[in-house]
Design an enzyme around this catalytic site. Structure first.
Site, PDB file in Angstrom:
ATOM      1  N   ASN A 135       0.838  -1.193   0.000  1.00  0.00           N
ATOM      2  CA  ASN A 135       0.000   0.000   0.000  1.00  0.00           C
ATOM      3  C   ASN A 135       0.875   1.245   0.000  1.00  0.00           C
ATOM      4  OD1 ASN A 135      -0.440  -1.508   2.739  1.00  0.00           O
ATOM      5  ND2 ASN A 135      -0.931   0.543   3.358  1.00  0.00           N
ATOM      6  N   ASP A 136       0.816   2.095   0.975  1.00  0.00           N
ATOM      7  CA  ASP A 136       1.382   3.445   0.882  1.00  0.00           C
ATOM      8  C   ASP A 136       2.874   3.519   0.504  1.00  0.00           C
ATOM      9  OD1 ASP A 136      -0.952   3.396   2.320  1.00  0.00           O
ATOM     10  OD2 ASP A 136      -0.118   4.325   4.113  1.00  0.00           O
ATOM     11  N   GLN A 152       4.642   0.232   2.162  1.00  0.00           N
ATOM     12  CA  GLN A 152       3.946  -0.698   3.034  1.00  0.00           C
ATOM     13  C   GLN A 152       3.830  -2.043   2.310  1.00  0.00           C
ATOM     14  OE1 GLN A 152       2.071   0.174   6.426  1.00  0.00           O
ATOM     15  NE2 GLN A 152       4.163   0.850   6.094  1.00  0.00           N
ATOM     16  N   PHE A 199       4.215   0.590  10.215  1.00  0.00           N
ATOM     17  CA  PHE A 199       3.265   1.376   9.429  1.00  0.00           C
ATOM     18  C   PHE A 199       4.000   2.523   8.716  1.00  0.00           C
ATOM     19  CE2 PHE A 199      -1.381   0.587  10.913  1.00  0.00           C
ATOM     20  CZ  PHE A 199      -1.217  -0.764  10.758  1.00  0.00           C
ATOM     21  N   SER A 200       3.187   3.416   8.134  1.00  0.00           N
ATOM     22  CA  SER A 200       3.765   4.425   7.255  1.00  0.00           C
ATOM     23  C   SER A 200       4.636   5.446   7.986  1.00  0.00           C
ATOM     24  CB  SER A 200       2.655   5.151   6.499  1.00  0.00           C
ATOM     25  OG  SER A 200       2.179   4.290   5.507  1.00  0.00           O
ATOM     26  N   ARG A 263      -0.751   8.354  13.919  1.00  0.00           N
ATOM     27  CA  ARG A 263       0.236   7.698  13.036  1.00  0.00           C
ATOM     28  C   ARG A 263       0.702   8.534  11.846  1.00  0.00           C
ATOM     29  NH1 ARG A 263      -4.506   4.706  12.434  1.00  0.00           N
ATOM     30  NH2 ARG A 263      -5.528   4.805  10.397  1.00  0.00           N
ATOM     31  N   TRP A 403      -9.989   0.649  -1.889  1.00  0.00           N
ATOM     32  CA  TRP A 403     -10.744  -0.416  -1.214  1.00  0.00           C
ATOM     33  C   TRP A 403     -12.101  -0.677  -1.865  1.00  0.00           C
ATOM     34  CZ3 TRP A 403      -7.892  -3.267   1.908  1.00  0.00           C
ATOM     35  CH2 TRP A 403      -6.838  -2.667   2.598  1.00  0.00           C
TER      36      TRP A 403
HETATM   37  C1  FRU Z   1      -3.004   4.363   4.860  1.00  0.00           C
HETATM   38  C2  FRU Z   1      -2.638   3.551   6.096  1.00  0.00           C
HETATM   39  C3  FRU Z   1      -1.772   4.357   7.054  1.00  0.00           C
HETATM   40  C4  FRU Z   1      -1.038   3.304   7.819  1.00  0.00           C
HETATM   41  C5  FRU Z   1      -0.822   2.241   6.769  1.00  0.00           C
HETATM   42  C6  FRU Z   1      -0.935   0.833   7.265  1.00  0.00           C
HETATM   43  O1  FRU Z   1      -3.303   3.561   3.768  1.00  0.00           O
HETATM   44  O2  FRU Z   1      -3.782   3.053   6.736  1.00  0.00           O
HETATM   45  O3  FRU Z   1      -2.488   5.251   7.866  1.00  0.00           O
HETATM   46  O4  FRU Z   1       0.149   3.753   8.377  1.00  0.00           O
HETATM   47  O5  FRU Z   1      -1.804   2.452   5.759  1.00  0.00           O
HETATM   48  O6  FRU Z   1      -0.638  -0.088   6.258  1.00  0.00           O
END
Ligand code: FRU
Length: 574
Positions: A135-136, A152, A199-200, A263, A403
């Site tokens: 993801n991110d 991620q 996480f990010s 976060r 999503w």
């Molecule tokens: C955004 C998010 C962030 C988090 C990460 C977890 O897509 O939910 O807020 O750090 O992805 O994978």
């Protein structure tokens, strides 16, 4: 059954392996057969017993000379396995290894073009992971003349799960080399039956020129929506950015009113004042918010203020918190970018929108120049954007996902990044985004026209169509080989982008604009639209058209096209 394969290996070569016992298999007699490396007759590494959950293993070869791998294909499951030579990994990348039946299939960098080409859903101009889930974008930075992308990553399947940081490097933001996984969760979350992990977060270059990363660790979590704990950490990378060298917990608790969402730190150094600042995504008393923290030395952090708090409307319509706030200086102003996760816009039904606000930032006070938020991408498949400064430009990448629609089952990976976008401000102080010019070097040839505005595409290749003029009322239809289509129209003053998956209940349209310039990229199902110099952008991901056969522009009397060009592209993975 035991399999055996010999590797040509050199001293210092590393192997990284994610493995578990195959579901339903017993570990009983597995002790010396499950997975072992041998040098000659000598076992140098053996997994004595495989757990029923995924576990990370790593082996560093310590002699020059061949290495034999033995494994029992009936008991071990290995979703990710690669090798690399730390001395040349920055250029050559990792070699992905797949154990299939009695063979090891090695996929070195030279084989990636074919791997990326043969998946009909795989974008060719954009980054996607070799396999598994991403993801991110995280930790974006430009170090020693190269762009580093972290992201991620859930290494063991094409679904979200315990988060790691994947890593890739590029000279131009288009051609990427996969490097070893950079960050792991603090705990083996698979063994705990939990989610969370690394996480990010973002890259930070301090006043001493040293690089570090600030990120969130979600501690073992047993509920996706509540009762978890998120803490902020700082890591200093080893030389070559291959692994974290030192890790430090920098922030544990949020301010009064905040809860479990705390976060995605972005940190910068205020040169003039000699102080450090950090923004974090959170919610304050249930309203999505961006928190501002300060530090004198980059190590101890104090809560300063709520930099932004979303109007009550957002909470009422499902927004749980701000995710991935970005805050940066651009042309003498400050820009705040944030995603509202959980939000559904009542007027259109769109989810998880990304917004920007431009303003001034003096004495730690952010004063937006407009009271409304700027919608950053009307298509919504552009989320968790992160920007960074390189070569005097502010460059952003985002995750092409919302999503709403999922990749077809069976794909070896999920998740892709947008084109690299260069950020700017227009005369009305709105954020603009245009693709980094490097794409021009990937142009293959101009598309053939059967009539002035009907273009024949080379089906699996990326396509660009750029138009300028008086374009209000224009309609562009892209058609796939199976008869599926997507439509970009300027209707009732707004741009709207529809794909074959749409059920009609969600309206993907832009704010009103008089259309004068348009660039559209199609890349194996990814559609990125840039209008009027990038002040309006729309990104959507369809899985129904993988091969585009034609693009047709329908004109009405009022439309005047001054310039038009349409290109077919080479793959950046070639
Ligand atoms: C955004 C998010 C962030 C988090 C990460 C977890 O897509 O939910 O807020 O750090 O992805 O994978």
């Amino acid at each position: 059954m035991k399999e055996r394969v010999e590797f040509v290996a050199k001293r210092g070569m590393r192997f990284e392996i994610w493995a578990r016992q195959k579901p339903g298999k017993s570990n009983a007699a597995a002790a010396d057969e499950t997975f072992a490396f041998r040098v000659g007759d000598r076992v140098v590494y053996r997994i004595a017993a495989l757990p029923p959950y995924f576990q990370f293993y790593t082996y560093t070869h310590h002699v020059d000379g061949p290495l034999t791998l033995e494994w029992d294909d009936s008991t071990i499951e290995i979703p990710l396995f690669y090798s690399f030579d730390p001395d040349n990994v920055a250029e050559k990348g990792v070699t992905f290894l797949e154990l299939r039946d009695d063979r090891v299939i090695a996929r070195p960098k030279a084989s990636w073009p074919e791997w990326y080409e043969c998946d009909p859903n795989r974008p060719q101009l954009r980054f996607s992971p070799f396999q598994a889930w991403m993801n991110d974008p995280n930790g974006l930075c430009f170090i020693d003349g190269r762009y580093h992308l972290f992201y991620q990553f859930h290494p063991v399947e094409a679904e979200w799960g315990p988060m790691h940081w994947g890593h890739a490097v590029s000279d131009d933001l288009y051609h990427w080399t996969h490097l070893p996984v950079f960050l792991h969760p603090e705990e083996n979350l698979w063994s705990l039956g939990a989610t969370g992990g690394a996480f990010s977060g973002s890259a930070f270059v301090g006043p001493d020129g040293k690089l570090s990363f600030f990120y969130t660790e979600r501690l073992p979590a047993y509920d996706l929506y509540k009762d978890y704990k998120e803490v902020q950490k700082k890591v200093v990378p080893s030389a070559g950015l291959l692994r974290p060298e030192a890790s430090q917990l920098v922030l544990v608790d949020g301010p009064p009113g905040s809860a479990h969402d705390f976060r995605d730190p972005k940190v910068w150094y205020d040169q003039a004042r000699g102080i450090y600042r950090m923004v974090l995504g959170a919610a304050i008393d249930g309203d999505p918010a961006v928190l501002l923290y300060g530090s004198e030395d980059g190590a101890g952090w104090q809560f300063l203020s709520v930099l932004y708090r979303a109007p009550e409307h957002f909470r009422r319509h499902g927004a749980r918190c701000v995710e991935c706030p970005d805050f940066f200086e651009l042309d003498g102003r400050f820009v705040l970018v944030m995603g509202f996760v959980g939000y559904t816009e009542p007027a259109t039904g769109r989810h998880n929108l990304l917004y920007a606000q431009v303003g001034t930032f003096d004495d730690d006070r952010f004063m937006p120049s407009a009271s409304t938020l700027q919608e950053l991408d009307f298509g919504t498949d552009f989320y968790a954007m992160q920007s960074f400064r390189a070569r005097d430009r502010q460059i952003a990448l985002a995750w092409l996902f919302n999503w709403e629609f999922r990749k077809p089952a069976g794909s070896p990976y999920s998740g892709e990044l947008s084109l690299p976008r260069v950020l700017g401000l227009d005369a009305q102080l709105r954020l603009t985004m245009v693709p980094d010019e490097g794409y021009r070097l990937l142009r293959a040839r101009e598309l053939t026209r059967t009539s002035p505005y009907h273009f024949i595409c080379e089906p699996t290749r990326p396509v660009e169509l750029s138009l300028s003029g008086k374009l209000d009322g224009i309609c562009i239809v892209g058609r796939g080989s199976e008869g599926e289509s997507f439509t970009l129209v300027h209707d009732s003053g707004r741009l709207a982008l529809a794909i074959a998956e749409d059920a009609g209940d969600i309206k993907y349209h832009s704010v009103p604009l008089s259309l004068e310039q348009l660039t559209l990229f199609f890349d194996r199902g990814v559609i990125e639209v840039f209008a009027n110099g990038g002040v309006v952008c729309g990104t959507r991901r369809t899985y129904k058209i993988t091969a585009l056969t034609s693009v047709e522009v329908t004109l009405s009397d009022k439309i005047r096209i001054d310039t038009s060009e349409a290109w077919s592209y080479e793959s950046a993975w070639m």
